[in-house]
Design an enzyme around this catalytic site. Structure first.
Site, short mmCIF file in Angstrom:
data_model
loop_
_atom_site.label_atom_id
_atom_site.label_comp_id
_atom_site.label_asym_id
_atom_site.label_seq_id
_atom_site.Cartn_x
_atom_site.Cartn_y
_atom_site.Cartn_z
CG ASP A 164 3.84 4.63 -1.10
OD1 ASP A 164 4.83 4.79 -1.83
OD2 ASP A 164 3.57 5.39 -0.16
CD GLU A 187 0.14 9.64 -3.33
OE1 GLU A 187 0.59 8.51 -3.02
OE2 GLU A 187 0.85 10.57 -3.73
#
Length: 590
Positions: free
Chosen positions: A427, A485
Site C-alpha cells: 500500500d 486489509e
C-alpha cells in the site's frame, strides 16, 4: 570485515555463511558486540525498502551483565538468534527491542505500523535496564507489525510490551506472531491484532480488535468476547516449530528440524530437546545471492537441503523442491525476487518439505505465482504426520520496486501447514507511484488460494489484493487468526466490482466446501482513493453446517464501507464508527 560487524571486533560467521552473517562468542567484550549491533541498527532502522539483509547469531553462553547490559535494537531485515540447542543455552542480560519509528522531525509522527521484517528467536532475555531511566526501564519493548516473529524465547525480569508507550505516545501497531515461547506478563497495548501459539504467558493485558491464543498456557479466557476481544483455543490443531540453526557441544553447526504435533499446548522444549531430528550443516547447500538457480537446483537434485544466506536472489526460473522432507531455510530475511515473470519457488507433491524464513518478491514482469505447493489437480503424497510446512514465509508485491503477479501463494497439496505468513500487495513504497497509478501498475489479483484438503494456517495475514485476498477451496481447512486489509487504492466503484456484487470479500470459502473452520479473523477497509466505495461482505462462505466462523469482525479505518461482516449478517463498518469493530461471534449462529 564487511557489513555492520566491521564497526566492532565481532568475527564473521562460520565459513560459507557470507559477510552478512555475524556470529558472537560469549568471550568477546560486550562493548565490541554492542558496537556491531548498533552499527546495524543505525543502518537498518529506516531502511524499510532497502536491500541489506543481516543475521546476528549468538553461540551458547551469557552476554552482558546487570551492570553492563547488552542493549539490542532490531531494525529492518535483521535476524537475532541464539545458537543453542535450547532457548536457555544463550542468555542476554539486557534487552532486545523495537521502538516506534519516528518519520519526521525527530520525535513527531512516531508509530509502529510499518515496523516489518524482523526475527528474534531461540534465546533467553533477562531484562536489565541499567542506563535506561524512567519509561524505558519499565519493559522490554517489541513495537512491531506484520512479518515479524518471536519464536523459542524465554523472557524474564520485566514485562514484555508489544507497543512502545515511551515515544510520542503508544500509536497503533499491527502485528504479530509469537510461538513456542515462555513469557512474563505481556502488555498488548495498541496492537490491533496478534496470535500467540503454543506458549506460556504470565498474564496478558487488553487488546484492540483481535487477540488470538492457541495452545497457550496462562492465556486469558474468551468468555467476555468481544470485550475484551480474545479468542482462545485450548490446543493448537496442528503445529510444527520452525527449523533452527545451532552449535553442538563439539562446535559443529547443525539444523534441528522439529516434528509436527497435533492438539498440543505449551512450549516444545519444556521437558528437554524439542522432538524432531538433526541435520548437519554439511547436508545443506549453503547458497549466496551470486549462486545461479541452475546450481541451486543441481544441489537440490543431488539430495542437499538448502540454506539461503542473507541477501537478494534474482530468480529467472523456479527453484524446485522435489524430494520429500527437503528443508529450505533462509537466514536474515533472504529474499527471492522474480525475474522475467518466473515463479521463484515450487514445491512438489511430496510430504514433509519445509520452507522457512524466506521472503518472496514479485518482479516487474507479471508472474503467475510466487510460490506453488503441489500441482494443480493433484493431491500429492499426503502425510498427516509429516506435513509440508511454511514458517515465516513472506510475500511482497510492490514496495521497493514495481511488482506484478496473478496469485502470490497457491497450495494444491493436502496436509500443508502455513505457520505465519504475510502476503502483502504494498500500500506504500518507493516506486514513485501515485495511489491511482499503483492500482494499475502494481498488479496483485489474489493473495492466497488453497486447493488442497486438510490445510491448516496459524497466523495468516493477507493484505491489499485487487480481487479476493484469500480463496479457500479445499476441504477440512482450518485458519487460526486471519488479518486482512482490503486494497486502499481502487479508483472507482467500477474498479472494485465482482460481477454485479460490490467488491470482493477479504476471505472467501469456495461454494463447494462442506467443512471449514475459521477462528479469530478481521477484515479492514480504508478506501483512501475513493471513500464512497462499498464492499458487500468482509467474509463470504457457503451456508453449510460444517462451515463455521468463530469471532469474526470488520472495521473501518477511516474511509469506505463494508456493508456486512459475513453473508449479509452484521451491520456496516462505515465512517460513523471509525475504529469500532463490527463483530459476529459465531456464524452460523448457534
Amino acid at each position: 570485515m564487511t557489513g555492520p560487524a566491521a564497526a566492532g571486533a565481532a568475527p564473521a560467521g562460520p565459513p560459507g555463511l557470507g559477510p552478512n552473517v555475524t556470529v558472537f562468542d560469549p568471550a568477546m567484550p560486550v562493548a565490541d558486540i554492542q558496537a556491531a549491533l548498533d552499527a546495524a541498527s543505525t543502518k537498518q532502522v529506516d531502511n524499510e525498502m532497502g536491500t541489506a539483509r543481516y543475521a546476528f547469531l549468538f553461540k551458547p553462553g551469557t552476554y552482558g551483565t546487570a551492570e553492563h547490559p547488552l542493549q539490542v535494537k532490531v531494525g529492518y531485515y535483521t535476524e537475532i538468534a541464539g545458537l543453542g540447542a535450547a532457548p536457555t543455552d544463550v542468555v542476554i542480560n539486557g534487552k532486545v527491542e523495537v521502538y516506534n519509528r519516528c518519520l519526521e522531525n525527530g520525535t513527531s509522527n512516531c508509530l509502529a505500523l510499518n515496523n516489518f521484517w524482523r526475527t528474534l528467536s531461540n534465546l533467553t532475555i533477562n531484562v536489565h535496564t541499567a542506563g535506561q531511566d524512567g519509561c524505558r526501564g519499565s519493559a522490554n519493548f517489541w513495537a512491531v507489525s506484520q512479518a515479524v516473529s518471536l519464536r523459542r524465547l524465554n523472557i524474564t525480569g520485566a514485562n514484555l510490551s508489544l507497543m512502545d508507550y515511551c515515544t510520542a505516545g503508544p500509536q497503533y501497531a499491527s502485528g504479530g506472531f509469537i510461538a513456542d515461547s515462555r513469557l512474563p506478563f505481556v502488555v498488548s497495548g495498541s496492537q490491533q491484532q496478534w496470535i500467540t501459539r503454543n506458549s506460556e504467558v504470565g498474564g496478558w493485558s487488553n487488546g484492540v480488535w483481535n487477540q488470538v491464543f492457541s495452545g497457550v498456557v496462562g492465556a486469558p479466557a474468551e468468555a467476555g468476547f468481544p470485550n475484551p476481544p480474545y479468542t482462545a483455543l485450548e490446543a493448537t490443531p496442528v503445529s510444527r516449530e520452525k527449523p533452527y540453526l545451532f552449535v553442538d557441544g563439539k562446535g559443529r553447526y547443525q539444523v534441528r528440524v522439529p516434528s509436527a504435533r497435533r492438539n498440543t499446548s505449551g512450549v516444545s522444549w519444556a521437558t528437554g530437546q524439542t522432538a524432531g531430528y538433526t541435520l548437519p550443516l554439511s547436508d545443506f547447500f549453503v547458497a549466496r545471492p551470486s549462486d545461479s538457480v541452475q546450481r541451486i537446483n543441481r544441489e537440490l537434485a543431488r539430495g542437499k537441503h538448502l540454506l539461503l544466506t542473507p541477501g537478494i536472489y534474482d530468480v529467472a526460473r523456479s527453484i524446485e523442491v522435489k524430494r520429500p522432507d527437503t528443508v529450505v531455510l533462509g537466514l536474515g530475511h533472504a529474499t527471492l525476487t522474480a525475474v522475467g515473470g518466473a515463479v521463484p519457488l515450487t514445491v512438489a507433491d511430496v510430504p514433509g518439505a519445509i520452507v522457512a524464513g524466506v521472503t518472496i518478491d514479485a518482479g516487474t514482469q507479471e508472474s503467475p505465482l510466487l510460490l506453488r505447493v503441489g500441482r494443480r489437480g493433484g493431491h500429492g503424497w499426503s502425510s498427516v504426520a509429516d506435513p509440508t510446512t511454511l514458517s515465516d514465509v513472506y510475500f511482497r508485491v510492490g514496495g521497493p520496486h514495481i511488482g506484478r503477479v496473478d496469485t502470490a501463494l497457491e497450495i494444491n497439496s493436502d496436509n500443508v501447514l502455513i505457520d505465519h505468513t504475510w502476503v502483502w500487495r504494498a500500500d506504500h513504497g518507493v516506486e514513485g507511484l501515485t495511489d491511482t497509478q499503483r492500482w494499475h501498475t502494481n498488479i496483485g489479483r489474489t493473495g492466497v488460494v488453497v486447493n488442497g484438503a486438510d490445510v491448516t494456517a496459524t497466523g495468516l495475514f493477507v493484505e491489499h489484493f485487487q480481487q479476493y485476498n484469500t480463496v479457500w477451496n479445499g476441504e477440512q481447512g482450518t485458519t487460526v487468526l486471519y488479518q486482512n486489509e482490503l486494497p486502499y487504492d481502487p479508483p472507482t466503484q467500477a474498479d472494485w466490482m465482482n460481477g454485479t456484487v460490490e467488491g470482493y470479500a477479504g476471505y472467501k470459502v469456495g461454494k463447494r466446501v462442506k467443512t471449514h473452520r475459521l477462528y479469530g479473523a478481521g477484515v479492514y477497509v480504508f478506501n483512501q482513493n475513493n471513500p464512497s466505495i462499498h464492499t458487500e461482505n468482509g467474509f463470504e462462505v457457503p451456508d453449510r453446517p460444517g462451515v463455521k466462523l468463530h469471532h469474526v469482525m470488520t472495521v473501518n479505518l477511516s474511509a469506505g464501507t463494508i456493508d456486512h461482516v459475513v453473508n449479509g449478517v452484521g451491520g456496516p463498518a462505515d465512517t460513523t464508527k471509525i475504529g469500532q469493530p463490527v463483530y459476529v461471534a459465531d456464524y452460523p449462529a448457534p
